[in-house]
Enzyme design. Sequence first.
Site, mmCIF file in Angstrom:
data_model
loop_
_atom_site.group_PDB
_atom_site.id
_atom_site.type_symbol
_atom_site.label_atom_id
_atom_site.label_comp_id
_atom_site.label_asym_id
_atom_site.label_seq_id
_atom_site.Cartn_x
_atom_site.Cartn_y
_atom_site.Cartn_z
ATOM 1 N N HIS A 51 7.494 -25.687 11.193
ATOM 2 C CA HIS A 51 7.898 -24.408 10.592
ATOM 3 C C HIS A 51 8.855 -24.681 9.445
ATOM 4 C CE1 HIS A 51 6.284 -22.169 14.060
ATOM 5 N NE2 HIS A 51 6.840 -23.090 14.832
ATOM 6 N N ASP A 105 11.249 -19.483 3.949
ATOM 7 C CA ASP A 105 11.239 -19.114 2.533
ATOM 8 C C ASP A 105 12.088 -17.852 2.402
ATOM 9 O OD1 ASP A 105 10.693 -17.784 0.144
ATOM 10 O OD2 ASP A 105 8.507 -17.947 0.308
ATOM 11 N N HIS A 120 13.350 -14.994 0.144
ATOM 12 C CA HIS A 120 13.063 -14.355 -1.143
ATOM 13 C C HIS A 120 14.338 -14.177 -1.965
ATOM 14 C CE1 HIS A 120 8.907 -12.451 0.035
ATOM 15 N NE2 HIS A 120 8.981 -13.749 0.285
ATOM 16 N N HIS A 137 10.695 -15.534 5.443
ATOM 17 C CA HIS A 137 9.547 -15.760 6.330
ATOM 18 C C HIS A 137 9.204 -17.232 6.386
ATOM 19 C CE1 HIS A 137 6.563 -16.383 3.039
ATOM 20 N NE2 HIS A 137 7.313 -15.511 2.369
ATOM 21 N N CYS A 138 8.380 -17.569 7.351
ATOM 22 C CA CYS A 138 7.915 -18.940 7.497
ATOM 23 C C CYS A 138 6.767 -19.165 6.512
ATOM 24 C CB CYS A 138 7.441 -19.166 8.930
ATOM 25 S SG CYS A 138 7.150 -20.906 9.316
ATOM 26 N N HIS A 184 1.546 -17.671 10.390
ATOM 27 C CA HIS A 184 2.915 -17.699 10.908
ATOM 28 C C HIS A 184 3.613 -16.354 10.680
ATOM 29 C CE1 HIS A 184 3.831 -22.092 11.880
ATOM 30 N NE2 HIS A 184 2.535 -22.039 11.644
ATOM 31 N N MET A 235 6.952 -14.456 12.280
ATOM 32 C CA MET A 235 8.025 -15.180 11.599
ATOM 33 C C MET A 235 8.427 -14.556 10.268
ATOM 34 S SD MET A 235 7.380 -19.142 12.549
ATOM 35 C CE MET A 235 9.084 -19.609 12.392
ATOM 36 N N HIS A 240 9.236 7.014 6.626
ATOM 37 C CA HIS A 240 9.525 8.445 6.517
ATOM 38 C C HIS A 240 10.322 8.833 7.757
ATOM 39 C CE1 HIS A 240 8.631 12.754 5.692
ATOM 40 N NE2 HIS A 240 8.655 12.847 7.012
ATOM 41 N N GLU A 255 11.409 11.836 0.234
ATOM 42 C CA GLU A 255 10.779 12.245 1.489
ATOM 43 C C GLU A 255 10.159 11.034 2.198
ATOM 44 O OE1 GLU A 255 7.258 14.188 -1.148
ATOM 45 O OE2 GLU A 255 7.057 14.536 0.986
ATOM 46 N N THR A 256 9.550 10.166 1.415
ATOM 47 C CA THR A 256 8.913 8.956 1.927
ATOM 48 C C THR A 256 9.162 7.877 0.896
ATOM 49 O OG1 THR A 256 7.188 10.230 3.021
ATOM 50 C CG2 THR A 256 6.666 7.934 2.578
ATOM 51 N N HIS A 308 4.516 6.384 7.435
ATOM 52 C CA HIS A 308 3.800 7.655 7.260
ATOM 53 C C HIS A 308 2.325 7.483 6.897
ATOM 54 C CE1 HIS A 308 3.222 11.949 6.660
ATOM 55 N NE2 HIS A 308 4.430 12.155 7.127
HETATM 56 CU CU LIG Z 1 6.361 -20.993 11.240
#
Ligand SMILES: [Cu+2]
Lengths: 292, 372
Positions: B124, B127, B129, B164-165, B174, B179, B284, B308-309, B335
Amino acid sequence: MKFGSLLVTSAIAVPAIALAVISQTGWPAAAPPPSGFASPRTVTITPGTLAYRMPGEFLKSERPVDAPKEDVRFRRPFEIMAYQVSISDYGQCVADGACEAAEGASDNKGALPATGVSFRDATAYASWLSGRTGETWRLPTDEEWAFAAAERFTDDTLGIEETNNPAARWLARYRSEAEAAKGRDPEPKPHGHFGANSKGVYDLAGNVWEWTSTCYRRASVNHQGDVESSTDNCGVRVTGGQHRGYMSFFIRDGKSGGCAAGMAPDNLGIRLVKERPSLFAALKAFWRSAAG
Amino acid sequence: MLTRREALLGTATGAAAAALLGSVLATPALAQAKVADIAGLPRVKVDLVAPPFAHAHDQVAKGGPKIIEYRMTIKEQPMVIDGEGTTLRAMTYEGSMPGPLMIVHEGDYVELTLVNPETNEMPHNIDFHAATGALGGGALTHVNPGEQAVLRWKATRTGTFVYHCAPTGMIPWHVVSGMSGAVMVLPRDGLKDEAGKPLKYDRIFYVGEHDLYVPRDENGKYKKYESLGDSYDETLKVMRGLIPTHVVFNGKVGALTGDNALKAKVGETVLFVHAQANRDTRPHLIGGHGDHVWEEGKFINPPAKDLETWFIRGGSAGAALYTFLQPGVYAYVNHNLIEAAELGATAHVMVEGEWNDDLMKQVQAPGPIPTN
Ligand SMILES: [Cu+2]
């Protein structure tokens, strides 16, 4: 057009108005039972009285309140299935082309109750079973269900003082249903898993809710708590279980049929009441056997 | 060069990682702190808290930049994802879906120890962002079972960001096995509205949404697998259909309802942080609104108001601030209501307080239609 009118043909027409006294109609038996078909085991519920909280929504001065309680007298005994209708029982109705396949599990390892059945499926099963056995089977009314359930019946009072805050009841209802759902395994369990109640009826208020013939009702009560006016919606029926449920007649999976912000029944299933033969039916049966 | 020095210090391992770092040099350099300066920064060890909650933190930073140390253990484990007992061979950060929320301030350094215990089957990595370079740190954190790695990255941009992986060749598997999670980098002086006025929250509800793809057997029943490896081929086939079998908040249908419903009071301000690492979603709040919403999650942009959303792009995390004005049971949903009601993307918020008749009143309760 209301859902109620759609239902007139399929419903067994037990008006919820007949609350105070449950009478026995004793419908005449249909075709003679085919050989080799065992009538489901029943438990006799002996006469008695039930302090019964009515189902539905009740308003006092336009505000929701706990439903009033009423004493209901059961003057005659009635027969109710000891267990919920099993997958294999229901499967025979499907095989005969009289019932639609249930949405729940279909492999019957160890007498599992049939689940994933709607009110329509339940009534179709009742008429099929009546035909197969020559007896008269029907859904219980909510009063009958409550009486048979005895100590397993949950009084759904919230015990909330009248208030200007409508959210108080929403929150209290949510809390009590969430509490009941806590740790509950929704996977249907074999017959007998939840044990018998004091009347010898098995698996009541486990994780399978049972359809009743009682219609959803909205009523206004006066200051004495007496019903002043009411509207029944038979497109929605009462289901008996850990808490009362109200389900549209075509719903088979309570989780899908529930509302956005409430707790839904885990499963929907069937338990039927067998009418005791009337004198007429008994005579007819006697005649038939005498003739044969 | 900082990157070279970092590599020498052992932050980066392997030639592949060094090659990747080389490409980072082409991007405009931000203000670089010398390694000696970083070494002199105060260090704070923070224990992660399981979702839907967030670890204790200051909304306005006290003092200067710090190094915030986290430790995350990767847990491969079967997880029940619905009321029917459907079991996913899950891969998780810290055993939760989503992985825990990390909260730092702009200019802080995140120093993560990523542990892959020997009992796991898979390699594993992670990452971020929010981080710059090396595939978000993925190239520097590739850990096999029985290994751990430490990554430090500087929080240069504010906002909510997914992590995330991303192991070579198996990234989507993954991610849709659990993950992913989120980091929130707060401005040092806290959140602000479009006019620069400070915004505060009383609590954070951290919602991680996962689209899951569980194979079925010939009878339509969800399959259970003995190991991750066993589940791979058939899971990939379902993934390629792009239709999830489950869309869940916090790892399970009903993870945030019933006894686990979120709780707030009238007058309280809640920051909903919503992360989706793979697929678009549209949160929502039924009966409420988004007072200030950073749809893309990035706090340097002025928040949108009165939504609203709001739209969370797959592969991002967004933030929505709302002050509850009425008591009741609210549903916080994706929603796409099919995903909310049928596939699981529903949370409930129980809000206590006084009802406001001015905002809403039932003038006439439902009753018979009068006839003339
Ligand atoms: Cu992983």
